[in-house]
Write a protein that holds these residues in place. Structure first.
Motif, PDB file in Angstrom:
ATOM      1  N   GLU A 186     -21.431 -37.839  -8.156  1.00 39.76           N
ATOM      2  CA  GLU A 186     -20.044 -37.401  -8.019  1.00 39.76           C
ATOM      3  C   GLU A 186     -19.324 -37.484  -9.360  1.00 39.76           C
ATOM      4  O   GLU A 186     -19.587 -38.379 -10.163  1.00 39.76           O
ATOM      5  N   LEU A 187     -18.402 -36.563  -9.559  1.00 39.90           N
ATOM      6  CA  LEU A 187     -17.496 -36.601 -10.699  1.00 39.90           C
ATOM      7  C   LEU A 187     -16.103 -36.926 -10.187  1.00 39.90           C
ATOM      8  O   LEU A 187     -15.682 -36.397  -9.149  1.00 39.90           O
ATOM      9  N   PHE A 188     -15.399 -37.796 -10.913  1.00 42.76           N
ATOM     10  CA  PHE A 188     -13.981 -38.014 -10.619  1.00 42.76           C
ATOM     11  C   PHE A 188     -13.186 -37.153 -11.584  1.00 42.76           C
ATOM     12  O   PHE A 188     -13.458 -37.144 -12.788  1.00 42.76           O
ATOM     13  N   ILE A 189     -12.215 -36.412 -11.047  1.00 41.67           N
ATOM     14  CA  ILE A 189     -11.407 -35.537 -11.900  1.00 41.67           C
ATOM     15  C   ILE A 189      -9.922 -35.876 -11.761  1.00 41.67           C
ATOM     16  O   ILE A 189      -9.439 -36.193 -10.686  1.00 41.67           O
ATOM     17  N   CYS A 190      -9.233 -35.815 -12.892  1.00 43.06           N
ATOM     18  CA  CYS A 190      -7.771 -35.872 -12.921  1.00 43.06           C
ATOM     19  C   CYS A 190      -7.353 -34.803 -13.930  1.00 43.06           C
ATOM     20  O   CYS A 190      -7.537 -34.964 -15.145  1.00 43.06           O
ATOM     21  N   LEU A 191      -6.852 -33.692 -13.407  1.00 42.51           N
ATOM     22  CA  LEU A 191      -6.525 -32.531 -14.225  1.00 42.51           C
ATOM     23  C   LEU A 191      -5.023 -32.281 -14.159  1.00 42.51           C
ATOM     24  O   LEU A 191      -4.434 -32.277 -13.087  1.00 42.51           O
ATOM     25  N   GLU A 192      -4.412 -32.057 -15.314  1.00 44.46           N
ATOM     26  CA  GLU A 192      -2.958 -31.839 -15.361  1.00 44.46           C
ATOM     27  C   GLU A 192      -2.659 -30.373 -15.622  1.00 44.46           C
ATOM     28  O   GLU A 192      -3.213 -29.768 -16.553  1.00 44.46           O
ATOM     29  N   SER A 193      -1.782 -29.808 -14.816  1.00 42.59           N
ATOM     30  CA  SER A 193      -1.446 -28.398 -14.923  1.00 42.59           C
ATOM     31  C   SER A 193      -0.854 -28.058 -16.292  1.00 42.59           C
ATOM     32  O   SER A 193       0.000 -28.779 -16.806  1.00 42.59           O
ATOM     33  N   LEU A 194      -1.317 -26.957 -16.857  1.00 41.56           N
ATOM     34  CA  LEU A 194      -0.792 -26.478 -18.139  1.00 41.56           C
ATOM     35  C   LEU A 194       0.425 -25.575 -17.954  1.00 41.56           C
ATOM     36  O   LEU A 194       1.013 -25.102 -18.926  1.00 41.56           O
TER      37      LEU A 194
END
Length: 198
Positions: A186-194
């Motif tokens: 599994e990958l943990f992701i935290c992505l912030e909108s541009l």
């Protein structure tokens, strides 16, 4: 075709092997450090909504669940009736790609792996559209391949190609606190909108 009928049949027959029966530890840990309990939160392809129940227990007040399965949505509306009547949560029977709204946080937990892989680029674009500027997409993605599907697997490099045009990749790495059967996959992701503030 991965439509209402397909998923409703899976839930009716309890063919939900992707469901771990609780909120994922990695997501619980993320939720525990959030301070704004009024943040607008979306959980698409919510399934049995374990993450939503955990958020409600922690006092979050503005949660939206979407699922394409009419049968599942009916079950959740009954199960979460108290919180629905209180206005803390709403449960919508809808195709995610037809949803409109503005959210501070979108939670990804086995929705991305359940849609047709051909929709992944559109998924990334839709997530960006639904998030407020600086809003975050947080969750877990499978970092492995499966025979057939759903679930559909993939790799970090593939996923990054979808998200990079729309997000700052704050975290995109192997999940260190997966449940044991998923450890290393599994990958943990935290992505912030541009997306820019208008």
């Amino acid at each position: 075709m991965l439509n209402d009928q397909y998923w409703s049949q899976r839930y009716e027959n309890q063919q939900t092997r992707w469901d771990i029966g609780q909120a994922a530890p990695a997501l619980k840990e993320y939720f525990d450090q959030l301070t704004n309990k009024n943040s607008t939160i979306l959980i698409p392809g919510c399934g049995n909504a374990h993450e939503a129940e955990y958020l409600l227990q922690q006092g979050f007040t503005n949660i939206t669940l979407i699922d394409i399965s009419g049968i599942l949505v009916n079950i959740l509306q009954e199960k979460l009736r108290f919180h629905i009547e209180k206005g803390s949560i709403r449960v919508i029977h809808q195709d995610f790609f037809e949803h409109s709204g503005s959210y501070d946080l979108v939670i990804e937990q086995t929705f991305f792996c359940a849609i047709d892989p051909n929709l992944r680029k559109i998924y990334a674009e839709k997530m960006s559209e639904l998030l407020n500027p600086k809003g975050k997409l947080v969750g877990l993605l499978f970092d492995c391949n499966f025979e057939g599907g759903p679930p559909f697997g993939g790799s970090r490099a593939e996923y990054i190609s979808y998200f990079e045009p729309y997000f700052t990749l704050k975290i995109f790495e192997e999940c260190f606190n997966s449940i044991p059967p998923r450890a290393g996959n599994e990958l943990f992701i935290c992505l912030e909108s541009l997306k820019k503030i208008k």
